[in-house]
Enzyme design. Structure first.
Site, PDB file in Angstrom:
ATOM      1  N   ARG A  28      50.759   8.784 -27.737  1.00 22.40           N
ATOM      2  CA  ARG A  28      51.713   8.272 -26.765  1.00 22.40           C
ATOM      3  C   ARG A  28      53.081   8.847 -27.071  1.00 22.40           C
ATOM      4  O   ARG A  28      53.430   9.093 -28.230  1.00 22.40           O
ATOM      5  CB  ARG A  28      51.790   6.733 -26.813  1.00 22.40           C
ATOM      6  CG  ARG A  28      50.464   6.018 -26.804  1.00 22.40           C
ATOM      7  CD  ARG A  28      49.660   6.268 -25.568  1.00 22.40           C
ATOM      8  NE  ARG A  28      50.201   5.607 -24.383  1.00 22.40           N
ATOM      9  CZ  ARG A  28      49.722   5.805 -23.154  1.00 22.40           C
ATOM     10  NH1 ARG A  28      48.744   6.656 -22.952  1.00 22.40           N
ATOM     11  NH2 ARG A  28      50.239   5.168 -22.132  1.00 22.40           N
TER      12      ARG A  28
ATOM     13  N   HIS B 213      50.967  15.795 -20.454  1.00 22.73           N
ATOM     14  CA  HIS B 213      50.131  14.598 -20.599  1.00 22.73           C
ATOM     15  C   HIS B 213      48.752  14.856 -19.977  1.00 22.73           C
ATOM     16  O   HIS B 213      48.241  14.057 -19.179  1.00 22.73           O
ATOM     17  CB  HIS B 213      50.793  13.389 -19.943  1.00 22.73           C
ATOM     18  CG  HIS B 213      50.332  12.089 -20.542  1.00 22.73           C
ATOM     19  ND1 HIS B 213      51.161  10.999 -20.711  1.00 22.73           N
ATOM     20  CD2 HIS B 213      49.124  11.695 -21.028  1.00 22.73           C
ATOM     21  CE1 HIS B 213      50.492   9.999 -21.256  1.00 22.73           C
ATOM     22  NE2 HIS B 213      49.243  10.398 -21.454  1.00 22.73           N
TER      23      HIS B 213
END
Length: 301
Positions: A216, A264
């Protein structure tokens, strides 16, 4: 919307709607969400469980008005395989001098670089749950040594394991390529900082330690990563997640010569692969079977 279509296709005759018709919609029994608006689920009287559309669940807990029902993260072979593919790709690219050879190609330089054997390299995986262990299982046959760090003790065949704060220094000191797959919690936020990076093994067969973060964005202090690169504490970095996404064009990570940026994209949630997993979980739950992947709210994952 692909997710709605995929859930309907996997759900048979089960009614599936995009959102509640009212704030207290009695027909809603299960919610499948990604970054839901705060309070959306608060007053649904018959809600039995909340499913995340991805491996992470921090976006769900960002809602401070979350009802007291089980929160379930996706556990699926497709998601694990995609993440492992990304990790293997980035480990091999750093290991086989991908950046250096791309630079040489741009300059038309023919120069063979020294190459260590995989058995000389320890890949340290920080976050040694299902995703981390799956990546380890793909890397081991290539010859890499594996170290795994987790919050609690684990025993995994073919890996040296470390746990908790007591095991962190030993784990970092053993690591040549650091792969971060931690969940984002209050304890892990900003964990990739100057203090952690400075404790990585300095003398590695690659010439310095490498960082790969596919966990993350909130795990990393981006200024600390840039500083570690500029001070040669880090050799290179591959980053798939960021504090602000999309990564602003002004962010220096885009143009740093020793940083590889992906948007991502390490483990994309494919609705056609994951919707059946969610619907099977719901069917099993209604048969009285326990849900798989229920999040420990205290731990945050």
């Amino acid at each position: 919307m692909r997710w709605l279509e995929a859930l309907k296709a996997a759900g048979g005759d089960r009614p599936i709607v995009l959102e509640p018709t009212t704030s207290a919609d009695t027909a809603i029994e299960y919610a499948v969400v990604w970054k839901q608006p705060p309070g959306l689920l608060e007053n649904l009287p018959n809600l039995k469980a909340i499913f995340s559309l991805g491996a992470g669940v921090d976006h769900i807990f960002a809602d401070k008005r979350l009802p007291d029902v089980p929160v379930v993260r996706i556990v699926a072979d497709d998601l694990s395989s995609r993440m492992s593919e990304y990790i293997v790709w980035r480990v091999l690219d750093h290991f086989r001098r991908g950046r250096a050879y791309r630079s040489q190609q741009a300059q038309k330089i023919w120069h063979e670089r020294m190459q260590p054997a995989a058995r000389e390299i320890t890949v340290g995986i920080m976050g040694f749950g299902e995703l981390g262990q799956n990546a380890a299982a793909k890397l081991r046959p290539l010859g890499f040594r594996i170290a795994g760090w987790s919050r609690t003790e684990k025993s995994v065949a073919g890996a040296e394991t470390f746990a908790g704060q007591a095991g962190l220094d030993g784990f970092l000191a053993a690591t040549d390529i650091l792969v971060v797959l931690l969940p984002l919690t209050a304890e892990t936020r900003g964990i990739i900082n100057t203090g952690l990076l400075s404790r990585l093994k300095r003398q590695t067969p690659l010439g310095g330690p490498v960082l790969i973060n596919a966990g993350r964005g909130g795990l990393q202090n981006e200024a600390a990563i840039l500083d570690a690169l500029d001070q040669d504490i880090l050799l290179e970095a591959s980053l798939d997640v960021f504090n602000v996404e999309p990564l602003p064009a002004s962010n220096p990570l885009w143009s740093h010569p020793r940083v590889f940026v992906t948007p991502h994209a390490a483990a994309i949630s494919d609705p056609d692969a994951l919707a059946p997993v969610v619907m099977r979980q719901i069917a099993a739950h209604e048969r009285g079977e326990p849900l798989r992947g229920v999040v420990d709210r205290k731990a945050g994952y």
